[in-house]
Design an enzyme around this catalytic site. Sequence first.
Site, PDB file in Angstrom:
ATOM      1  N   SER A  26      62.630  68.777  86.392  1.00  0.00           N
ATOM      2  CA  SER A  26      63.701  69.669  86.857  1.00  0.00           C
ATOM      3  C   SER A  26      64.394  69.225  88.140  1.00  0.00           C
ATOM      4  CB  SER A  26      63.153  71.086  87.053  1.00  0.00           C
ATOM      5  OG  SER A  26      63.030  71.733  85.808  1.00  0.00           O
ATOM      6  N   LYS A  29      68.117  68.957  88.120  1.00  0.00           N
ATOM      7  CA  LYS A  29      69.052  70.057  88.390  1.00  0.00           C
ATOM      8  C   LYS A  29      69.793  69.890  89.718  1.00  0.00           C
ATOM      9  CE  LYS A  29      66.424  73.069  85.390  1.00  0.00           C
ATOM     10  NZ  LYS A  29      65.090  73.634  85.248  1.00  0.00           N
ATOM     11  N   SER A  81      64.624  77.619  88.488  1.00  0.00           N
ATOM     12  CA  SER A  81      64.631  76.461  87.588  1.00  0.00           C
ATOM     13  C   SER A  81      64.976  76.849  86.153  1.00  0.00           C
ATOM     14  CB  SER A  81      63.272  75.749  87.637  1.00  0.00           C
ATOM     15  OG  SER A  81      63.415  74.389  87.324  1.00  0.00           O
TER      16      SER A  81
END
Length: 211
Positions: A26, A29, A81
């Site tokens: 993640s 991101k 997230s």
Amino acid sequence: AEIVMEVNSKRVLYGNNIYDKKYMASTTKILTAIIIIENCDLEEVVTVTNKTVGIEGSSIYLKAGEKLTVKELLYGLMLRSGNDCAETLAVYCSGSIEKFADLMNATAKRIGAMNSNFVNPHGLHNDEHYTTAYDLALISCYAIKNKDFKEIVSSKTADISFGDQNYKRHLINKNKMLKEFEGSTGIKTGFTKKAGRCLVTSCERNGTELI
């Protein structure tokens, strides 16, 4: 793989395996968020569609038909997230996940991240989705200079819309580093089984900012 980079000069103060290609989960991101901030109006209202709900992994449990601003979705993306936020924002910005991935790769190259490849906006595992500690640090140095990005990733909590409920979604940032030491300003945690535990931290102290 690990690195310490000074934000303004991009000088590497410490490095270990910084050019090794790795899966980044993640922490993907970070790039997604800065692209959305640069290409979309943060106050625009986005209507969630069937295509971007129920995405596997971490989620803020968006429902089709729900309306949130771009900025609210960015809080869901970076604090909790939300993979559903990632796909919703990507499709809103570019029309499809594939076109957004093209924009991710073009943006990464523009920043100087030459040994990375992005195929999705959230970092769920794909063998063709990877970066290096050096590239991820460059992307993070670039992103943290944006005031909207910094405001979002340094927030410990946020309240955002929750469909037609008469109360808000209360988001608590998963990034415990914000509470761990003086000057911490972000940025993002990540985990998949293949990537392992990933972390990008930013810190500002006495006029020096490090990633």
